[in-house]
Design a protein around this motif. Sequence first.
Motif, PDB file in Angstrom:
ATOM      1  N   GLU A 198       0.867  -1.170   0.000  1.00 62.46           N
ATOM      2  CA  GLU A 198       0.000   0.000   0.000  1.00 62.46           C
ATOM      3  C   GLU A 198       0.906   1.224   0.000  1.00 62.46           C
ATOM      4  O   GLU A 198       1.894   1.267   0.731  1.00 62.46           O
ATOM      5  CB  GLU A 198      -0.894   0.003   1.242  1.00 62.46           C
ATOM      6  N   THR A 199       0.589   2.207  -0.819  1.00 62.94           N
ATOM      7  CA  THR A 199       1.367   3.435  -0.854  1.00 62.94           C
ATOM      8  C   THR A 199       0.519   4.577  -0.337  1.00 62.94           C
ATOM      9  O   THR A 199      -0.716   4.555  -0.443  1.00 62.94           O
ATOM     10  CB  THR A 199       1.868   3.755  -2.280  1.00 62.94           C
ATOM     11  N   GLY A 200       1.172   5.566   0.254  1.00 60.36           N
ATOM     12  CA  GLY A 200       0.433   6.699   0.774  1.00 60.36           C
ATOM     13  C   GLY A 200       1.328   7.691   1.477  1.00 60.36           C
ATOM     14  O   GLY A 200       2.555   7.538   1.502  1.00 60.36           O
TER      15      GLY A 200
ATOM     16  N   LEU B  66      -1.762   6.669   7.714  1.00 62.50           N
ATOM     17  CA  LEU B  66      -1.486   6.586   6.286  1.00 62.50           C
ATOM     18  C   LEU B  66      -2.702   7.065   5.510  1.00 62.50           C
ATOM     19  O   LEU B  66      -3.818   6.583   5.710  1.00 62.50           O
ATOM     20  CB  LEU B  66      -1.163   5.142   5.884  1.00 62.50           C
ATOM     21  N   LYS B  67      -2.487   8.037   4.612  1.00 61.03           N
ATOM     22  CA  LYS B  67      -3.501   8.491   3.661  1.00 61.03           C
ATOM     23  C   LYS B  67      -3.122   7.874   2.314  1.00 61.03           C
ATOM     24  O   LYS B  67      -2.157   8.310   1.673  1.00 61.03           O
ATOM     25  CB  LYS B  67      -3.518  10.023   3.587  1.00 61.03           C
TER      26      LYS B  67
ATOM     27  N   ASP C  33      -6.320   7.954  -2.740  1.00 58.25           N
ATOM     28  CA  ASP C  33      -6.962   6.673  -3.055  1.00 58.25           C
ATOM     29  C   ASP C  33      -7.471   5.970  -1.799  1.00 58.25           C
ATOM     30  O   ASP C  33      -6.991   4.901  -1.439  1.00 58.25           O
ATOM     31  CB  ASP C  33      -5.974   5.774  -3.798  1.00 58.25           C
ATOM     32  N   GLY C  34      -8.413   6.589  -1.102  1.00 55.89           N
ATOM     33  CA  GLY C  34      -9.005   5.917   0.049  1.00 55.89           C
ATOM     34  C   GLY C  34      -8.880   6.709   1.331  1.00 55.89           C
ATOM     35  O   GLY C  34      -8.237   7.755   1.387  1.00 55.89           O
ATOM     36  N   ALA C  35      -9.488   6.159   2.357  1.00 51.85           N
ATOM     37  CA  ALA C  35      -9.537   6.815   3.665  1.00 51.85           C
ATOM     38  C   ALA C  35      -8.255   6.590   4.455  1.00 51.85           C
ATOM     39  O   ALA C  35      -7.601   5.549   4.336  1.00 51.85           O
ATOM     40  CB  ALA C  35     -10.724   6.281   4.458  1.00 51.85           C
ATOM     41  N   SER C  36      -7.914   7.562   5.275  1.00 52.68           N
ATOM     42  CA  SER C  36      -6.757   7.436   6.169  1.00 52.68           C
ATOM     43  C   SER C  36      -7.001   6.327   7.179  1.00 52.68           C
ATOM     44  O   SER C  36      -8.138   6.070   7.570  1.00 52.68           O
ATOM     45  CB  SER C  36      -6.527   8.755   6.921  1.00 52.68           C
TER      46      SER C  36
END
Length: 134
Positions: free
Chosen positions: A22-24, A35-36, A69-72
Amino acid sequence: MRCDPHSGFPVATNECPDPDPETGWLTAPSEQLTLKPFRTMVNDAEGKAYAGEHGADFPFLDDYFDAPDGASHPVRLAPGTVCTGIIVVGYREPLMDHVVSCADLVEVAAGRRVPVAVWSTGDTTVQLSELYRP
């Protein structure tokens, strides 16, 4: 290090138990790492379509764009978690990914958001790596 952050664009390795990190953006506004998530868009047809839909300039500056790309959510480090840095965490010459203290990475994330890759198995963070972003 078991997983390869590949100077900002992670690649799968045989030694890494998680082929799809997962990247963020990692922050540590308190005691908790957060992580966001983002996904990296490049100067290709998918990137061009994303830019058109979101009013972003294309081609992307530096040939990529990190799109939210998605919730924290929280990131929990385990006693065996490997942390790596490259530019804002543990900078050194020659510029390359290298193992750093997880405490150093957390300290940097307390003052700014850090682009990272997170490799996990189940609920265990195997590796947390700063991603190079010029």
